[in-house]
Design an enzyme around this catalytic site. Structure first.
Site, PDB file in Angstrom:
ATOM      1  N   LYS A 228      -3.111  -5.263   5.461  1.00  0.00           N
ATOM      2  CA  LYS A 228      -3.575  -4.400   6.822  1.00  0.00           C
ATOM      3  C   LYS A 228      -4.972  -4.371   6.956  1.00  0.00           C
ATOM      4  O   LYS A 228      -5.692  -4.448   6.041  1.00  0.00           O
ATOM      5  CB  LYS A 228      -2.860  -2.949   7.051  1.00  0.00           C
ATOM      6  CG  LYS A 228      -1.298  -3.170   7.108  1.00  0.00           C
ATOM      7  CD  LYS A 228      -0.725  -1.929   7.487  1.00  0.00           C
ATOM      8  CE  LYS A 228       0.706  -2.528   7.821  1.00  0.00           C
ATOM      9  NZ  LYS A 228       1.641  -1.137   7.898  1.00  0.00           N
ATOM     10  N   ARG A 262       6.356  -2.145   0.501  1.00  0.00           N
ATOM     11  CA  ARG A 262       6.665  -3.233   1.479  1.00  0.00           C
ATOM     12  C   ARG A 262       5.522  -4.292   1.620  1.00  0.00           C
ATOM     13  O   ARG A 262       4.392  -3.948   1.805  1.00  0.00           O
ATOM     14  CB  ARG A 262       6.884  -2.809   2.967  1.00  0.00           C
ATOM     15  CG  ARG A 262       6.953  -3.798   3.917  1.00  0.00           C
ATOM     16  CD  ARG A 262       7.379  -3.116   5.327  1.00  0.00           C
ATOM     17  NE  ARG A 262       7.651  -4.091   6.351  1.00  0.00           N
ATOM     18  CZ  ARG A 262       6.813  -4.900   6.939  1.00  0.00           C
ATOM     19  NH1 ARG A 262       5.717  -5.061   6.697  1.00  0.00           N
ATOM     20  NH2 ARG A 262       7.292  -5.795   7.812  1.00  0.00           N
TER      21      ARG A 262
HETATM   22  C1  9MG Z   1       7.320  -3.603  10.486  1.00  0.00           C
HETATM   23  N1  9MG Z   1       6.472  -2.921   9.549  1.00  0.00           N
HETATM   24  C2  9MG Z   1       4.860  -3.197   9.569  1.00  0.00           C
HETATM   25  N2  9MG Z   1       4.300  -2.611   9.059  1.00  0.00           N
HETATM   26  C3  9MG Z   1       4.993  -1.488   8.342  1.00  0.00           C
HETATM   27  C4  9MG Z   1       4.893  -0.385   7.616  1.00  0.00           C
HETATM   28  O1  9MG Z   1       3.748  -0.288   7.062  1.00  0.00           O
HETATM   29  N3  9MG Z   1       6.096   0.269   7.142  1.00  0.00           N
HETATM   30  C5  9MG Z   1       7.247  -0.082   7.894  1.00  0.00           C
HETATM   31  N4  9MG Z   1       8.413   0.821   7.484  1.00  0.00           N
HETATM   32  N5  9MG Z   1       7.533  -1.118   8.512  1.00  0.00           N
HETATM   33  C6  9MG Z   1       6.398  -2.037   8.805  1.00  0.00           C
END
Ligand code: 9MG
Length: 286
Positions: A228, A262
């Site tokens: 990010k 994630r």
């Molecule tokens: C789809 N998506 C993109 N970034 C995300 C994040 O930080 N958390 C979750 N749950 N979904 C995300």
């Protein structure tokens, strides 16, 4: 890390009961032309499925499949188009026997994905759309409830909080209560502070630093920091070159209590967690 006698939380995730005795790694499968990190690379279903299989080989514990980009300023996608992107990939991956999450904000697709075998629905909109919680109330799939401030088109323009950690915590608790009122058991819920969704770098850092505060609600916390802009801001690196920063961020999140990470870079994250797990397990020998 939990000690030997610790009884882990169990996440009810479709047909899976996942013991959260160590942080799980969720691999990202974007079937979009415009995701900020890998947009367009896996738009064809066979390319997305091949990518997903690579992530499974690298050690992903679950996968998150998305057909609509959630990056700031991203174009909305119709239900038909999102369905056309997501469902064939979901169906092709079911035999892999790994929990599959579908990232969508649309109640119709939530319902269809759950019926098709999705084990989790991940909604960056916190299941706020009319009918979203009801679409899932009768089933067994898990729900990842994420916080965001504002709408994707404008959310990064001027996010403001009085106390970001307290406000995100309060929002997530309200949404947990809404889910429970809709008849969804707490054992099916995951919460997520939504790094980068209507947050400045300072807000993201406060949330990462105090992630432990969010765990106090008693629901597993998912953290998505991978590649990010926060990592770019801190390292000065372009999006394709943020693996090391992303792995560090995932490890910090795990150390502060995140139980699902994630990530795009599954193998690298698994390696970092293996070292941490080994050191933490060794504490029990002292
Ligand atoms: C789809 N998506 C993109 N970034 C995300 C994040 O930080 N958390 C979750 N749950 N979904 C995300």
């Amino acid at each position: 890390m939990p000690s030997f006698h610790f009884r882990p939380m169990i996440l009810q995730c479709g047909k899976y009961s996942l013991p959260l005795d160590r942080p799980l790694v969720m691999g990202v499968v974007n079937i979009t032309p415009d995701s900020f990190s890998d947009g367009g690379r896996y738009l064809r279903p066979d390319a997305a499925v091949a990518h997903a299989r690579r992530l499974i080989d690298e050690g992903a514990d679950l996968l998150d499949i998305g057909g609509e980009s959630t990056r700031p300023g991203a174009a909305a996608v119709s239900l038909d188009e999102e369905r056309r992107r997501v469902l064939p990939v979901l169906e092709a991956l079911l035999p892999a026997d790994i929990p599959l999450s579908v990232d969508t904000q649309k109640p119709e697709l939530m319902r269809e994905a759950a019926a098709a075998g999705a084990a989790m629905i991940n909604d960056v909109n916190g299941f706020e759309a009319a009918g979203a919680l009801q679409a899932l109330a009768g089933g067994s799939c898990a729900l990842c409830i994420m916080h965001k401030q504002g709408q994707p088109l404008t959310m990064q323009q001027a996010p403001q909080y009085r106390d970001v950690v307290a406000e995100v915590d309060a929002y997530l608790r309200v949404r947990i209560a809404a889910a429970e009122t809709a008849g969804i058991a707490r054992s099916r819920l995951v919460v997520d502070p939504g790094f980068g969704f209507g947050k400045t770098l300072a807000h993201n850092l406060s949330l990462l630093c105090r992630l432990d505060r969010l765990t106090a609600a008693g629901v597993p916390v998912l953290a998505g920091l991978s590649r990010k802009s926060m990592i770019g801001a801190l390292t000065g690196r372009e999006v394709g070159d943020r693996v090391y920063g992303s792995v560090a961020a995932a490890l910090i999140a795990a150390q502060r209590g995140a139980l699902i990470l994630r990530v795009h870079d599954v193998a690298a994250t698994r390696d970092a967690l293996a070292l941490w797990n080994a050191v933490e397990s060794n504490k029990n020998n002292d």
